[in-house]
Design a protein around this motif. Structure first.
Motif, PDB file in Angstrom:
ATOM      1  N   GLU A 321     -55.161 -41.414 -44.982  1.00 52.01           N
ATOM      2  CA  GLU A 321     -55.054 -40.586 -44.922  1.00 52.01           C
ATOM      3  C   GLU A 321     -54.193 -40.382 -46.296  1.00 52.01           C
ATOM      4  O   GLU A 321     -53.087 -40.740 -45.011  1.00 52.01           O
ATOM      5  CB  GLU A 321     -55.545 -40.148 -43.404  1.00 52.01           C
ATOM      6  CG  GLU A 321     -56.986 -40.121 -42.195  1.00 52.01           C
ATOM      7  CD  GLU A 321     -56.151 -39.798 -41.376  1.00 52.01           C
ATOM      8  OE1 GLU A 321     -55.513 -39.178 -41.049  1.00 52.01           O
ATOM      9  OE2 GLU A 321     -56.941 -39.286 -40.962  1.00 52.01           O
ATOM     10  N   ASP A 322     -54.293 -38.696 -46.313  1.00 45.64           N
ATOM     11  CA  ASP A 322     -53.345 -38.209 -47.012  1.00 45.64           C
ATOM     12  C   ASP A 322     -52.782 -36.784 -46.515  1.00 45.64           C
ATOM     13  O   ASP A 322     -53.321 -35.914 -46.163  1.00 45.64           O
ATOM     14  CB  ASP A 322     -54.708 -37.666 -48.185  1.00 45.64           C
ATOM     15  CG  ASP A 322     -53.038 -36.777 -49.249  1.00 45.64           C
ATOM     16  OD1 ASP A 322     -53.095 -37.480 -49.810  1.00 45.64           O
ATOM     17  OD2 ASP A 322     -53.909 -35.467 -49.330  1.00 45.64           O
ATOM     18  N   ARG A 323     -51.420 -36.721 -45.764  1.00 48.67           N
ATOM     19  CA  ARG A 323     -50.605 -36.144 -45.818  1.00 48.67           C
ATOM     20  C   ARG A 323     -49.726 -35.553 -46.167  1.00 48.67           C
ATOM     21  O   ARG A 323     -49.186 -36.805 -46.824  1.00 48.67           O
ATOM     22  CB  ARG A 323     -50.129 -37.097 -44.276  1.00 48.67           C
ATOM     23  CG  ARG A 323     -50.967 -37.289 -43.319  1.00 48.67           C
ATOM     24  CD  ARG A 323     -50.372 -38.691 -41.752  1.00 48.67           C
ATOM     25  NE  ARG A 323     -51.637 -39.006 -41.074  1.00 48.67           N
ATOM     26  CZ  ARG A 323     -51.338 -40.299 -40.248  1.00 48.67           C
ATOM     27  NH1 ARG A 323     -50.128 -40.360 -39.792  1.00 48.67           N
ATOM     28  NH2 ARG A 323     -52.296 -40.184 -39.295  1.00 48.67           N
ATOM     29  N   ASP A 324     -49.717 -34.296 -46.385  1.00 44.64           N
ATOM     30  CA  ASP A 324     -48.893 -33.844 -46.953  1.00 44.64           C
ATOM     31  C   ASP A 324     -49.407 -34.224 -48.734  1.00 44.64           C
ATOM     32  O   ASP A 324     -47.750 -34.077 -49.071  1.00 44.64           O
ATOM     33  CB  ASP A 324     -48.099 -33.457 -47.022  1.00 44.64           C
ATOM     34  CG  ASP A 324     -47.347 -32.667 -45.565  1.00 44.64           C
ATOM     35  OD1 ASP A 324     -48.866 -31.778 -45.260  1.00 44.64           O
ATOM     36  OD2 ASP A 324     -47.344 -33.219 -44.099  1.00 44.64           O
ATOM     37  N   GLY A 325     -49.707 -35.096 -49.063  1.00 42.43           N
ATOM     38  CA  GLY A 325     -50.021 -35.168 -50.653  1.00 42.43           C
ATOM     39  C   GLY A 325     -50.142 -36.685 -50.613  1.00 42.43           C
ATOM     40  O   GLY A 325     -49.711 -37.268 -51.859  1.00 42.43           O
ATOM     41  N   THR A 326     -49.074 -36.938 -49.706  1.00 37.39           N
ATOM     42  CA  THR A 326     -48.866 -38.106 -49.622  1.00 37.39           C
ATOM     43  C   THR A 326     -50.044 -39.531 -48.761  1.00 37.39           C
ATOM     44  O   THR A 326     -50.179 -39.206 -47.633  1.00 37.39           O
ATOM     45  CB  THR A 326     -47.232 -39.011 -48.647  1.00 37.39           C
ATOM     46  OG1 THR A 326     -46.176 -37.508 -49.316  1.00 37.39           O
ATOM     47  CG2 THR A 326     -46.716 -40.253 -49.169  1.00 37.39           C
ATOM     48  N   PRO A 327     -50.021 -40.716 -49.071  1.00 43.14           N
ATOM     49  CA  PRO A 327     -50.352 -41.296 -48.192  1.00 43.14           C
ATOM     50  C   PRO A 327     -50.565 -41.853 -47.603  1.00 43.14           C
ATOM     51  O   PRO A 327     -48.932 -42.290 -47.265  1.00 43.14           O
ATOM     52  CB  PRO A 327     -51.729 -42.774 -49.201  1.00 43.14           C
ATOM     53  CG  PRO A 327     -50.283 -42.391 -50.542  1.00 43.14           C
ATOM     54  CD  PRO A 327     -49.708 -41.512 -50.726  1.00 43.14           C
ATOM     55  N   ALA A 328     -51.180 -42.247 -46.308  1.00 40.44           N
ATOM     56  CA  ALA A 328     -50.388 -42.818 -45.292  1.00 40.44           C
ATOM     57  C   ALA A 328     -50.924 -44.071 -44.572  1.00 40.44           C
ATOM     58  O   ALA A 328     -52.553 -43.456 -44.373  1.00 40.44           O
ATOM     59  CB  ALA A 328     -49.987 -41.745 -43.634  1.00 40.44           C
ATOM     60  N   LEU A 329     -50.526 -44.935 -43.856  1.00 43.01           N
ATOM     61  CA  LEU A 329     -51.596 -45.985 -42.926  1.00 43.01           C
ATOM     62  C   LEU A 329     -51.234 -45.672 -41.561  1.00 43.01           C
ATOM     63  O   LEU A 329     -50.909 -46.067 -41.458  1.00 43.01           O
ATOM     64  CB  LEU A 329     -51.091 -47.030 -43.245  1.00 43.01           C
ATOM     65  CG  LEU A 329     -51.718 -48.715 -43.055  1.00 43.01           C
ATOM     66  CD1 LEU A 329     -53.465 -49.063 -43.884  1.00 43.01           C
ATOM     67  CD2 LEU A 329     -51.022 -50.181 -43.347  1.00 43.01           C
ATOM     68  N   PHE A 330     -52.902 -45.819 -41.082  1.00 48.74           N
ATOM     69  CA  PHE A 330     -52.735 -45.855 -40.085  1.00 48.74           C
ATOM     70  C   PHE A 330     -53.356 -46.741 -38.988  1.00 48.74           C
ATOM     71  O   PHE A 330     -54.249 -47.577 -39.554  1.00 48.74           O
ATOM     72  CB  PHE A 330     -53.083 -44.360 -39.536  1.00 48.74           C
ATOM     73  CG  PHE A 330     -54.155 -44.162 -39.697  1.00 48.74           C
ATOM     74  CD1 PHE A 330     -55.605 -43.687 -38.200  1.00 48.74           C
ATOM     75  CD2 PHE A 330     -54.679 -43.180 -40.256  1.00 48.74           C
ATOM     76  CE1 PHE A 330     -56.897 -43.369 -38.804  1.00 48.74           C
ATOM     77  CE2 PHE A 330     -56.179 -42.969 -41.140  1.00 48.74           C
ATOM     78  CZ  PHE A 330     -56.851 -43.490 -40.024  1.00 48.74           C
ATOM     79  N   GLU A 331     -53.370 -47.001 -37.681  1.00 52.40           N
ATOM     80  CA  GLU A 331     -53.912 -47.661 -37.200  1.00 52.40           C
ATOM     81  C   GLU A 331     -55.546 -47.341 -36.241  1.00 52.40           C
ATOM     82  O   GLU A 331     -55.713 -46.331 -35.963  1.00 52.40           O
ATOM     83  CB  GLU A 331     -53.540 -49.082 -36.154  1.00 52.40           C
ATOM     84  CG  GLU A 331     -52.507 -49.593 -37.132  1.00 52.40           C
ATOM     85  CD  GLU A 331     -51.227 -50.473 -35.675  1.00 52.40           C
ATOM     86  OE1 GLU A 331     -51.831 -49.804 -34.497  1.00 52.40           O
ATOM     87  OE2 GLU A 331     -50.706 -50.554 -36.205  1.00 52.40           O
ATOM     88  N   THR A 332     -57.138 -47.921 -36.627  1.00 52.62           N
ATOM     89  CA  THR A 332     -57.774 -47.029 -36.228  1.00 52.62           C
ATOM     90  C   THR A 332     -57.968 -47.621 -34.945  1.00 52.62           C
ATOM     91  O   THR A 332     -57.348 -48.445 -34.161  1.00 52.62           O
ATOM     92  CB  THR A 332     -59.110 -47.658 -36.569  1.00 52.62           C
ATOM     93  OG1 THR A 332     -59.697 -48.939 -36.552  1.00 52.62           O
ATOM     94  CG2 THR A 332     -59.192 -47.588 -38.573  1.00 52.62           C
TER      95      THR A 332
END
Length: 442
Positions: A321-332
């Protein structure tokens, strides 16, 4: 009276292959923080100057190539998605982006070196005249580079702290090609005719520098052809040796000379000192081996972290997901715990691998999500048009019926339109009742 003719000096043009991985070492040598500095006069290094490109050109070039890899990967996944190649999508997502060049021993980029004999630069009597000649050579070099390689010249500099004034330049030959129905960005040196044809490059640079009084270098290829046609022995091949390689050979010769002297004086060497030297040499060798092994392990960990992120995305265990212009990896939420623990263990050792994977895969996912949104909008617009057409048909049919039937159909149509508008979020554009009809007309 005998008049001596003025000696002719040739302009020198050489091409050297480069890989993106070489840029870090290239920059160390450019900034005089590493590499072979034995031939460098450090008291003059501050005179070196930039000719083309920004000071951070190497970082920009590395980022450019990474963006090419990411864009190629996104285009490839998009093409496979359009063709519904699910198995290939999973395989490519796990494999990750590929280098944007074909396998080559020379490298996908080129370093260009332009210079002339030191005596040509030093022939003038005053410092001002010599500096003016060097500046004229620099201007001619810059114009020749831009004229023949354009925006592919990402860097050029003038070195004044070595034996002869010379220009270094780096060419990044970027082209877009079509492969299996997908457009790909590639690094392709043969894009430029002067890289593809060495003799043409020598002709070009010779003509360009002629106004400065320099001449083209030796026409060896032509001499070889003529010798073979006449059945003569072709001239010996004069292989250029880079300064760094020459100095290595010279250092080897010096070391061998010293070793010979040491052997002659072996009887005078104290045995304990010799043993200590051997121990130090063994320690240095072991430290060097350890350093190489650490670097190799770090590279392997980085590659495995990128692969683990790709496999997690392909399996649905990860999302970005894009968080404040920075891509972030998260677990589904639906990710299997056993798979997650394995992937976490592979990603954890390399923060650089995680960052690289985010940079690459975020572009791919953004492209696919935008494509899905566009397809959904197109489907909604198409369905709404079909519903509105059906509604107009009902209206036309009902207008020909008796009043009671029109009244009944009108009530049904109002109810149906309201439900459709609630689903689509759109105004159906209901027709105004004809003269003589009440509000319940269809």
């Amino acid at each position: 009276m005998i008049h001596q003719s003025r000696p002719e000096f040739a302009v020198v043009c050489r091409f050297q292959g480069l890989f993106p991985a070489d840029l870090a070492g290239y920059e160390k040598h450019r900034t005089r923080r590493g590499g072979d500095l034995g031939h460098v006069n450090s008291s003059r290094s501050h005179l070196n100057r930039n000719v083309i490109g920004e000071p951070d050109w190497a970082a920009r070039t590395t980022a450019l190539i990474e963006d090419m890899k990411a864009e190629n990967f996104a285009d490839e996944i998009e093409t496979l998605t359009r063709r519904r190649r699910k198995k290939q999508i999973r395989e490519r997502m796990a494999e990750g982006p590929r280098d944007p060049w074909r396998a080559t021993r020379h490298g996908p980029m080129r370093e260009v070196i332009l210079t002339a004999n030191r005596d040509w630069f030093d022939a003038l009597p005053t410092v001002a005249a010599r500096e003016a000649r060097a500046m004229a050579f620099q201007d001619a070099a810059r114009d020749w580079l831009l004229e023949n390689f354009g925006e592919d010249v990402v860097h050029a500099r003038a070195d004044l702290d070595e034996q002869a004034f010379h220009i270094h330049a780096v060419i990044v030959p970027k082209v877009q090609v079509e492969l299996n129905g997908t457009k790909r960005w590639m690094l392709q040196p043969s894009k430029h005719g002067l890289i593809k044809n060495y003799e043409a490059a020598q002709d070009s640079v010779g003509a360009h520098f002629a106004p400065l009084g320099l001449v083209r270098g030796e026409r060896r290829a032509e001499a070889v052809r003529k010798a073979r046609q006449s059945g003569e022995e072709p001239p010996a091949y004069r292989q250029h040796v880079r300064t760094a390689d020459w100095r290595k050979a010279e250092d080897t010769r010096i070391v061998e000379t010293i070793a010979d002297l040491d052997r002659r004086a072996e009887a005078m060497v104290i045995e304990e000192g010799t043993i200590e030297q051997k121990r130090e040499a063994v320690t240095d060798r072991e430290n060097a081996i350890d350093a190489r092994e650490d670097a190799a392990v770090a590279k392997e960990q980085e590659a495995d972290a990128v692969l683990a992120v790709g496999q997690g995305l392909a399996a649905g265990a990860f999302d970005i997901e894009d968080r404040d212009g920075t891509p972030a990896l998260f677990e589904t939420p639906d990710a299997k715990s056993g798979l997650l623990s394995k992937l976490r263990a592979r990603i954890a050792p390399s923060t650089s691998g995680r960052a690289r994977a985010l940079h690459v895969f975020s572009k791919t996912l953004a492209r696919l999500r935008q494509q899905a949104r566009d397809e959904a909008k197109t489907a909604v617009a198409r369905d709404t048009a079909e519903i509105q057409s059906a509604d107009e048909t009902i209206f036309e049919i009902a207008s020909r019926l008796p009043y009671a039937e029109r009244r009944s159909i009108g009530k049904i149509r109002v109810s149906l339109s309201a439900r459709i508008m609630a689903l689509t979020g759109r105004d159906m554009g209901r027709k105004t009742p004809a003269k003589g009809e009440d509000d319940e007309s269809p």
